[in-house]
Design a protein around this motif. Structure first.
Motif, short mmCIF file in Angstrom:
data_model
loop_
_atom_site.label_atom_id
_atom_site.label_comp_id
_atom_site.label_asym_id
_atom_site.label_seq_id
_atom_site.Cartn_x
_atom_site.Cartn_y
_atom_site.Cartn_z
N ILE A 205 0.86 -1.19 0.00
CA ILE A 205 0.00 0.00 0.00
C ILE A 205 0.90 1.23 0.00
O ILE A 205 1.71 1.43 0.91
N SER A 206 0.76 2.05 -1.01
CA SER A 206 1.60 3.24 -1.15
C SER A 206 0.85 4.50 -0.74
O SER A 206 -0.37 4.57 -0.84
N ARG A 207 1.59 5.51 -0.29
CA ARG A 207 1.01 6.84 -0.11
C ARG A 207 0.86 7.48 -1.48
O ARG A 207 1.42 7.04 -2.47
N GLU A 208 0.09 8.56 -1.54
CA GLU A 208 -0.19 9.23 -2.81
C GLU A 208 1.02 10.01 -3.31
O GLU A 208 1.93 10.33 -2.55
N ILE A 209 1.02 10.30 -4.63
CA ILE A 209 2.07 11.14 -5.21
C ILE A 209 2.01 12.51 -4.52
O ILE A 209 0.95 13.11 -4.40
N GLY A 210 3.16 13.02 -4.11
CA GLY A 210 3.20 14.29 -3.39
C GLY A 210 3.43 14.11 -1.91
O GLY A 210 3.71 15.07 -1.19
N SER A 211 3.33 12.86 -1.44
CA SER A 211 3.55 12.57 -0.03
C SER A 211 5.03 12.66 0.32
O SER A 211 5.89 12.17 -0.41
N GLY A 212 5.34 13.28 1.46
CA GLY A 212 6.72 13.36 1.93
C GLY A 212 7.26 11.99 2.28
O GLY A 212 8.44 11.69 2.06
N THR A 213 6.39 11.12 2.84
CA THR A 213 6.82 9.76 3.18
C THR A 213 7.25 9.01 1.93
O THR A 213 8.29 8.33 1.91
N LEU A 214 6.45 9.13 0.88
CA LEU A 214 6.76 8.43 -0.37
C LEU A 214 8.08 8.92 -0.95
O LEU A 214 8.93 8.12 -1.35
N LYS A 215 8.28 10.23 -0.98
CA LYS A 215 9.51 10.77 -1.56
C LYS A 215 10.72 10.44 -0.70
O LYS A 215 11.83 10.30 -1.21
N SER A 216 10.53 10.31 0.60
CA SER A 216 11.65 9.99 1.49
C SER A 216 12.12 8.56 1.31
O SER A 216 13.32 8.26 1.44
N MET A 217 11.20 7.64 1.02
CA MET A 217 11.59 6.23 0.91
C MET A 217 12.18 5.88 -0.45
O MET A 217 12.95 4.92 -0.57
N GLU A 218 11.89 6.67 -1.47
CA GLU A 218 12.37 6.39 -2.83
C GLU A 218 13.89 6.23 -2.90
O GLU A 218 14.38 5.26 -3.47
N PRO A 219 14.69 7.16 -2.35
CA PRO A 219 16.15 7.02 -2.44
C PRO A 219 16.67 5.75 -1.78
O PRO A 219 17.63 5.15 -2.25
N TYR A 220 16.02 5.33 -0.68
CA TYR A 220 16.46 4.11 0.00
C TYR A 220 16.20 2.88 -0.87
O TYR A 220 17.03 1.97 -0.95
N LEU A 221 15.05 2.86 -1.52
CA LEU A 221 14.73 1.73 -2.40
C LEU A 221 15.68 1.70 -3.59
O LEU A 221 16.16 0.65 -4.01
N GLN A 222 15.95 2.87 -4.15
CA GLN A 222 16.87 2.94 -5.28
C GLN A 222 18.28 2.56 -4.87
O GLN A 222 19.01 1.91 -5.63
N GLY A 223 18.67 2.93 -3.67
CA GLY A 223 19.99 2.57 -3.16
C GLY A 223 20.15 1.08 -2.95
O GLY A 223 21.27 0.56 -2.93
#
Length: 330
Positions: A205-223
């Motif tokens: 279950i993902s947060r919506e586009i524009g969410s700070g939580t979503l943008k914060s986790m992206e770099p960790y997943l990419q890393g």
């Protein structure tokens, strides 16, 4: 003997309230929306614009169905009206500062996590020092808060990421840990950590586009070698952390959430928090303000208070209910 004909010119003598209403109409492109902003009925706004047009002797806005747009004359007046209103605001702020006035109302915005879980506690402490201040808190996603701070709707905002907008000043506030949240009956509930390659196969279950939580986790997943959120098996995108938690409870899937948002559910054992193996995820919340705008004395007081508030979330104590400042959540 006949007097020579002299063309009459309009006597332009508008007041600042008229200019404020006119500016809201131009900015919002709507009489009804402007009316809500200045607390007047749509008919009253239309009447005041018509009076202003009669006074200056020309149309200031073109009425196009449900929307309005400024004419050339309207554009010209809008530029000067903004400057006059800004001067009025600066004069009021300087007088308040000179007199040491610490009462009134201030509007701020908070993204979901700080808005729902942190700011109510911190504002309770703020209210003890400034009992004459009414705080209007609006909760939305981080992008929305940024936009409304830039538009002047909020003097301050607290969001879950550092802003990249050059017109916004960011101050680091509290640190938060992101964890994998799952139902207490999930097969991983007894584990302390799980590898990321197993997570990609779970309904997420993902947060919506524009969410700070979503943008914060992206770099960790990419890393970790993934393509961000797109590498996960997303079954739903929900607008708030509360909605995500309810989705987890219903068995819809798992998610990555703020640890502070899970505090209650973890205490009663409804949900469990698990870390991703080798991927410690954390982020900070940031105070933002528009550096182009003059800060009010109340805005400066609240900003200073937030910046020096405890940096660790467990040090933010819940206030006595009677001491919580009046907050209207929109």
């Amino acid at each position: 003997m006949k007097k020579p004909f002299t063309p009459s010119t309009p006597s332009v003598d508008f007041d600042l309230r008229q200019l404020e209403i006119f500016c809201r109409v131009v900015e919002m492109g709507s009489f009804s929306k402007a009316g809500e902003a200045v607390h007047l009925a749509q008919a009253s706004v239309s009447e005041r614009i018509a009076t202003l047009e009669n006074m200056v002797g020309t149309k200031l806005v073109d009425r196009m169905g449900r929307t309005v747009a400024p004419t050339k004359a309207g554009d010209l007046l809008y530029q000067y009206a903004q400057r006059l209103l800004e001067i009025k605001k600066e004069a009021c702020l300087e007088m308040q500062d000179f007199l040491g006035v610490k009462q009134g109302e201030i509007s701020i915005g908070g993204s979901t996590i700080p808005g729902e879980y942190i700011l109510p506690k911190v504002l309770g402490s703020f209210s003890k020092e400034y009992p004459g201040v009414t705080v209007t808190l609006t909760i939305a996603d981080s992008e929305e808060i940024e936009r409304r701070v830039l538009a002047g709707e909020f003097e301050l905002g607290v969001i879950g990421r550092k802003s990249s907008n050059k017109n916004l000043v960011s101050h680091e506030l509290w640190e938060d840990e992101l964890v994998l949240a799952l139902h207490s009956s999930h097969r991983w509930a007894g584990k302390k950590e799980v590898p990321i390659h197993e997570v990609v196969h779970e309904p997420f279950i993902s947060r919506e586009i524009g969410s700070g939580t979503l943008k914060s986790m992206e770099p960790y997943l990419q890393g970790a070698g993934l393509k961000g959120i797109d590498s996960l098996k997303v079954v739903a995108r929900l607008g708030t952390s509360t909605a995500v938690k309810e989705g987890i409870k219903s068995g819809l899937g798992i998610s990555i959430l703020s640890s502070i948002a899970l505090e209650t559910e973890l205490k009663v054992g409804i949900l469990k928090a698990v870390r991703l193996r080798g991927i410690p995820m954390s982020r900070h919340f940031y105070l933002i303000r528009d550096k182009r705008r003059t800060a009010s004395p109340l805005g400066r007081a609240l900003a200073d208070f937030l910046i020096v508030a405890p940096k660790k979330l467990d040090q933010v104590k819940t206030p006595t209910p009677a001491k919580v400042p009046r907050m209207r959540t929109r």
